[in-house]
Design an enzyme around this catalytic site. Sequence first.
Site, mmCIF file in Angstrom:
data_model
loop_
_atom_site.group_PDB
_atom_site.id
_atom_site.type_symbol
_atom_site.label_atom_id
_atom_site.label_comp_id
_atom_site.label_asym_id
_atom_site.label_seq_id
_atom_site.Cartn_x
_atom_site.Cartn_y
_atom_site.Cartn_z
ATOM 1 N N SER A 148 26.910 27.283 -74.686
ATOM 2 C CA SER A 148 27.427 27.515 -73.336
ATOM 3 C C SER A 148 28.212 26.324 -72.802
ATOM 4 O O SER A 148 29.221 26.494 -72.115
ATOM 5 C CB SER A 148 26.271 27.851 -72.392
ATOM 6 N N HIS A 191 26.192 23.771 -68.523
ATOM 7 C CA HIS A 191 27.411 24.448 -68.079
ATOM 8 C C HIS A 191 28.299 23.489 -67.284
ATOM 9 O O HIS A 191 29.504 23.395 -67.530
ATOM 10 C CB HIS A 191 27.065 25.648 -67.196
#
Length: 374
Positions: free
Chosen positions: A182, A234
Amino acid sequence: MATDPSPNSRRSSNLIHPVDVEKQPPTPLIYREIKHYEKWIPWLIPVFVVANTVMFILTMYVNNCPKNSVSCIADFLGRFSFQPFKENPLLGPSSATLQKMGALDVKKVVDGHQGWRLITCNWLHGGVFHLLANMLSLLVIGIRLEREFGFIRVGLLYIISGFGGSLLSALFIQSNISVGASGALFGLLGGMLSELITNWTIYANKVASFLTLLVIIAINLAVGILPHVDNFAHIGGFLTGFFLGFVFLIRPQYGWVSQRYSPLGYSSSARPKFKTYQRILWVASLILLVVGLTVGLVLLLRGVDANDHCSWCHYLSCVPTSRWSCNTEPAYCSSTQLGSQVNVTCSPSGKTTTYFLPGASSSQIQSLCSQQCR
């Protein structure tokens, strides 16, 4: 007797008659191929997808649920079957297996000097659902970027962004392991945003593209406030990719490209390859990126917990509500075994459960602990 030629005849003999000359065709204009905006054939992103998939299959092979757990999902898959839903709702391996394969574990990075985990964790996934979501996103985002900028720049953007995401995650989330691509994916999103900004003058419909991209990024970051989602990875990946985009994805101005590939013999006033604001963003982003990654790595290796210096930052990764808790502390249990009877006590809650399991191994007891404490 010869006679002198008449004046008229003498004049006519001195006349010069024009000669018909064949008309030459005009010299054709020679153009050179414009290579600055040519499309690349994407191959690296598909290779990344295959590599992530192979690593997941290998992880499931090592996991060997029937041998190391009391119960499994999809038993017909044999050693590739999944851990119970209570232990891993993503249809994947156990935490112990992920840790063995190279998951990000801050204690092992700091105390065990295993800094390589900051890279390897980006190639592991917690389950089938986790893998599918990330690989579909990688294909949609990555292929477009590789087609525009080539495999070298996009490959570096992906790997360095993944490292940046792991670094920020390790500074804030130090009690759990972390896996997934991610951070690298958010780096690609960040790179798309900075690429649009630095190449602003050569795009049409730029405002619409900018707003659409902002909405996509905001939605993905908002999902990160749910429990069991590492939003620090993230954010770290996004910021790393955003600064890298100004460095790797800068394009020459169209006027310079047109001048460079103009017909031979054509001349015009020289135009700069990059605009001033592009150069400023390039230098500033490179400095911020190098300084940020260096400082973050030094703080991590010194064992600094960033939460001690930012009391509210944990809300960036999880916001507690009446529907869920943000407490994701790992499960610890104590166990006693008398013959085939195994008593497992969850340390946080004190809940004790008795199981009848002949010859229970330590991995099976840990699996029972994980299910009981969730």
